[in-house]
Write a protein that holds these residues in place. Structure first.
Motif, PDB file in Angstrom:
ATOM      1  N   PHE A  63       7.711   7.443 -16.167  1.00 21.94           N
ATOM      2  CA  PHE A  63       7.731   7.750 -17.626  1.00 21.94           C
ATOM      3  C   PHE A  63       7.913   8.824 -17.739  1.00 21.94           C
ATOM      4  O   PHE A  63       8.361   9.333 -18.706  1.00 21.94           O
ATOM      5  N   ILE A  64       6.417  10.026 -16.651  1.00 18.69           N
ATOM      6  CA  ILE A  64       6.759  11.453 -16.922  1.00 18.69           C
ATOM      7  C   ILE A  64       8.878  12.090 -15.968  1.00 18.69           C
ATOM      8  O   ILE A  64       8.866  13.010 -17.302  1.00 18.69           O
ATOM      9  N   SER A 115      -0.882  13.810  -2.365  1.00 19.49           N
ATOM     10  CA  SER A 115      -1.998  13.364  -0.973  1.00 19.49           C
ATOM     11  C   SER A 115      -3.577  13.268  -2.304  1.00 19.49           C
ATOM     12  O   SER A 115      -3.620  13.948  -3.030  1.00 19.49           O
ATOM     13  N   ALA A 116      -4.181  12.032  -2.189  1.00 16.63           N
ATOM     14  CA  ALA A 116      -5.105  12.357  -2.533  1.00 16.63           C
ATOM     15  C   ALA A 116      -6.962  13.476  -1.946  1.00 16.63           C
ATOM     16  O   ALA A 116      -6.885  14.682  -2.489  1.00 16.63           O
ATOM     17  N   ASP A 129       5.013   4.285 -11.807  1.00 19.55           N
ATOM     18  CA  ASP A 129       5.680   3.598 -13.276  1.00 19.55           C
ATOM     19  C   ASP A 129       5.398   5.064 -13.968  1.00 19.55           C
ATOM     20  O   ASP A 129       6.325   5.503 -14.526  1.00 19.55           O
ATOM     21  N   LEU A 130       4.570   5.703 -13.770  1.00 22.55           N
ATOM     22  CA  LEU A 130       3.370   7.102 -14.030  1.00 22.55           C
ATOM     23  C   LEU A 130       5.103   8.234 -13.879  1.00 22.55           C
ATOM     24  O   LEU A 130       5.791   8.662 -15.398  1.00 22.55           O
ATOM     25  N   ASP A 132       1.784   1.500  -9.889  1.00 17.43           N
ATOM     26  CA  ASP A 132       1.442   2.189 -11.130  1.00 17.43           C
ATOM     27  C   ASP A 132       1.747   3.512 -11.023  1.00 17.43           C
ATOM     28  O   ASP A 132       1.981   3.860 -12.451  1.00 17.43           O
ATOM     29  N   ILE A 133       1.303   4.392  -9.909  1.00 15.69           N
ATOM     30  CA  ILE A 133       1.944   5.436  -9.991  1.00 15.69           C
ATOM     31  C   ILE A 133       3.321   5.838  -9.724  1.00 15.69           C
ATOM     32  O   ILE A 133       3.658   6.816 -10.466  1.00 15.69           O
ATOM     33  N   LYS A 184      -4.051  14.594  -5.446  1.00 12.34           N
ATOM     34  CA  LYS A 184      -3.844  13.626  -6.380  1.00 12.34           C
ATOM     35  C   LYS A 184      -5.266  13.962  -6.896  1.00 12.34           C
ATOM     36  O   LYS A 184      -5.991  13.676  -6.585  1.00 12.34           O
ATOM     37  N   PRO A 185      -6.402  13.639  -8.385  1.00  6.18           N
ATOM     38  CA  PRO A 185      -5.074  13.134  -9.526  1.00  6.18           C
ATOM     39  C   PRO A 185      -4.201  14.037  -9.535  1.00  6.18           C
ATOM     40  O   PRO A 185      -4.955  15.426  -9.648  1.00  6.18           O
ATOM     41  N   PHE A 186      -2.660  14.409 -10.425  1.00  2.00           N
ATOM     42  CA  PHE A 186      -2.647  15.694 -10.892  1.00  2.00           C
ATOM     43  C   PHE A 186      -2.247  15.409 -12.995  1.00  2.00           C
ATOM     44  O   PHE A 186      -2.293  14.465 -12.992  1.00  2.00           O
ATOM     45  N   ASN A 187      -2.304  16.702 -12.938  1.00  2.00           N
ATOM     46  CA  ASN A 187      -2.143  16.933 -14.551  1.00  2.00           C
ATOM     47  C   ASN A 187      -0.595  16.654 -14.836  1.00  2.00           C
ATOM     48  O   ASN A 187       0.625  16.956 -13.891  1.00  2.00           O
ATOM     49  N   ILE A 188      -0.660  15.601 -15.684  1.00  4.83           N
ATOM     50  CA  ILE A 188       1.046  15.655 -15.192  1.00  4.83           C
ATOM     51  C   ILE A 188       1.839  16.637 -16.194  1.00  4.83           C
ATOM     52  O   ILE A 188       3.247  16.891 -15.411  1.00  4.83           O
TER      53      ILE A 188
END
Lengths: 111, 485
Positions: free
Chosen positions: A15-16, A78-79, A11-12, A8-9, A96-100
């Protein structure tokens, strides 16, 4: 080049970054990263630290100790920042999590 | 001539005696009274002569005189008669009396001479000894004395209970009776200490009981001196410390167990928060992608914004959890470096300026340098700021001040929110403590102020709070200041 085991990450990030027509190489494992980097050197490496078959900090050190690859910027993700125990030579750290938008800015600053 | 000399000598002896020497007729009339009698009983010779002996006899003892006169009249002596007499000043004195008949030239008893010894000091010593003996007897500790050769000379009830030997079994035996074979040289050491006049305190060792059981004891051994100050033996007090050792071991075990559990818990939290962050990363990311793809007119944009806000909150809670476990692990470390706290605050309040409900007011000097961990101090300030906003659901002013005070740098955050109950204030900085009343629905783990205090205290500073219900709260922390330019 993106090294991240979570699909998923991956893919994310796809996308970005693909919206701006960058060429992305996705590596879900440490092994696939080593295969790909042997074929073609990327402009920048974004790498997760916890990989199923290795540690991003070790891979980073390998990249930074190799004269052929040490010029490539490495951004570790990393988280937990605490996983960044030792000096790795990485150019930046992305929690993580990051702002895109922040993510994109950091990556682009190394391109 | 000879008789005269003899009389003078006797008179001199009587005069210089430490004992009271009194003579009286059979009717009890005092006929002689030496200086010691005057000293002990208070009456001068001229006051006493010719008076009846009853002046020195307490009323309740007058019957003694009848007995004494009866014995004397019959030619008998009374020796070592312990009684009480009273002085001119009505003070009662314990005296030891020896009374002899006085005869005339014909051998007829015509009176009595009394020698009285003041036994006050002896009485006191005997009483003291009695008290000491009672203490020794009733002590729970074993109290034993021995000669320098190690022969046991006394053995109290505590020793009987602790070592199992009765007093009669132990006295006369060598002290090695209770020393384990492999510890015999301890006795040499102890005796050497004692002979050189030193005592041995809290010497922890093992002794063996009658049944062969080894018990841990704590020994205190002191020299025993005779009347002339010569060391003639040793007294030792032995206390059974098996209970104490057992408690100590139990404590150690418990401590290790708690430490292990705590470590497990921290590992668990570290692992869980990491696992939680992975789905959070894609959730957050895709929500942001979605947000960029809806047009500004699309009413769904509002829903996405709300989702993002909630994911942000989730993310903060997870960070709090992780922070907490880091701290417990002793991983909370600070890396101090000089920086300007005024510019840090200015930076941190920037996002809050958009808040329409709360009005942020910041006042400070141009620059205040501190030697601290900028990131950690930032965390404290954000915690105080976000609390001020969180606990002011109806809005209000939030005043932030920074300044120097007694060589310290302080930062205070004052809100006009719901305030905190006085009873809650002292627990406010405790882990997991939340002062929120059930009526208010304000989320949180009760970690923020706990971590803030840890950070401030790690810097050698302190944090405090003042609050009034319904009026608001003021949080203030102090850090050691740097010499200002």
């Amino acid at each position: 080049m993106i090294v991240e085991d979570n699909p998923d990450i991956r893919d994310l990030i796809g996308f970005i970054l693909t919206e701006d027509a960058y060429q992305l190489k996705m590596c879900p494992t440490a092994i696939s990263f080593q295969d790909e980097i042997a074929k073609k050197l990327p402009d920048v490496i974004v790498m997760d630290i916890m990989l199923p078959d290795g540690d991003g900090t070790d891979l980073c050190r390998v990249v930074k100790n190799n004269p052929a690859t040490q010029h490539i910027p490495v951004l570790l993700m990393s988280a937990h920042k605490s996983e960044l125990k030792t000096e790795t030579g990485a150019n930046s750290f992305i929690p993580k999590p990051f702002n895109i938008i922040d993510f994109k800015q950091i990556v682009e600053s190394y391109l | 001539m000879l008789s005269d000399e003899k009389q003078a000598l006797l008179a001199a002896i009587v005069d210089s005696s430490d004992d009271a020497i009194i003579s009286k007729t059979l009717d009890g009339i005092i006929t002689s009274w030496n200086p010691a009698a005057a000293r002990i009983l208070g009456y001068k010779e001229e006051e006493a002569l010719g008076r009846h002996i009853s002046i020195i006899i307490p009323a309740e003892r007058l019957h003694e005189e009848d007995f004494i006169i009866n014995e004397i009249t019959n030619g008998r002596r009374i020796q070592h008669f312990e009684t009480v007499r009273q002085t001119k000043y009505q003070q009662q004195l314990p005296l030891l009396l020896s009374i002899s008949p006085v005869r005339n030239a014909d051998g007829v008893v015509i009176g009595a001479s009394t020698i009285g010894r003041d036994i006050c000091a002896q009485k006191e010593a005997a009483e003291k000894q009695g008290i000491l003996a009672a203490i020794v007897k009733s002590s729970d500790d074993a109290i034993v004395s021995k000669t320098l050769k190690g022969i046991i000379t006394s053995w109290n009830g505590g020793a009987e209970r602790l070592f199992g030997y009765t007093e009669s079994e132990a006295i006369g035996q060598h002290i090695s009776l209770i020393i384990p074979p492999d510890r015999m040289d301890e006795e040499t050491y102890i005796i050497n200490q004692i002979v050189s006049g030193q005592s041995v305190s809290h010497f922890e060792t093992l002794r063996v009981t009658k049944t062969g059981q080894e018990i841990p004891i704590s020994l205190t051994i002191s020299p025993v001196l005779d009347g002339k100050g010569k060391i003639i033996g040793a007294s030792k007090i032995a206390r059974d410390i098996s209970e104490r050792l057992r408690i100590q071991r139990e404590k150690e075990l418990l401590y290790n167990e708690v430490k292990l559990l705590s470590k497990k818990k921290d590992d668990f939290i570290a692992m869980t928060t990491h696992e939680l962050k992975t789905p959070m990363t894609s959730l957050m990311g895709f929500l942001q992608v979605l947000q960029m793809r809806v047009s500004s007119e699309d009413p769904n944009g509002g829903f996405i914004r709300r989702c993002i806000k909630q994911v942000d909150k989730l993310s903060m809670l997870i960070n709090d959890l992780l922070e907490f476990s880091k701290d417990q692990d002793g991983k909370l470390q600070i890396r101090p470096a000089p920086f300007d706290i005024v510019s840090l605050i200015a930076e941190l309040i920037e996002p809050y300026k958009e808040d329409r409900l709360n009005k942020i007011e910041f006042s400070a000097a141009d620059s205040l340098m501190v030697n601290a961990d900028r990131l950690r101090i930032g965390q404290v300030i954000i915690n105080l700021l976000s609390n001020a906003v969180k606990y002011s659901p109806n809005g209000g002013r939030i005043k932030i001040k920074a300044g120097a005070e007694d060589g310290n740098i302080f930062v205070s955050v004052k809100d006009e929110g719901i305030g905190i109950d006085q009873n809650c204030l002292q627990n406010l900085f405790d882990q997991f403590y939340r002062a929120v009343k059930p009526g208010y629905n304000i989320p949180g783990l009760g970690m923020g102020l706990y971590i803030s205090r840890q950070i401030v205290e790690l810097h050698g500073g302190e944090i405090n709070v003042a609050s009034e219900m319904g009026k608001g709260s003021t949080f203030k922390f102090m850090l050691p200041g740097l010499p200002q330019q």
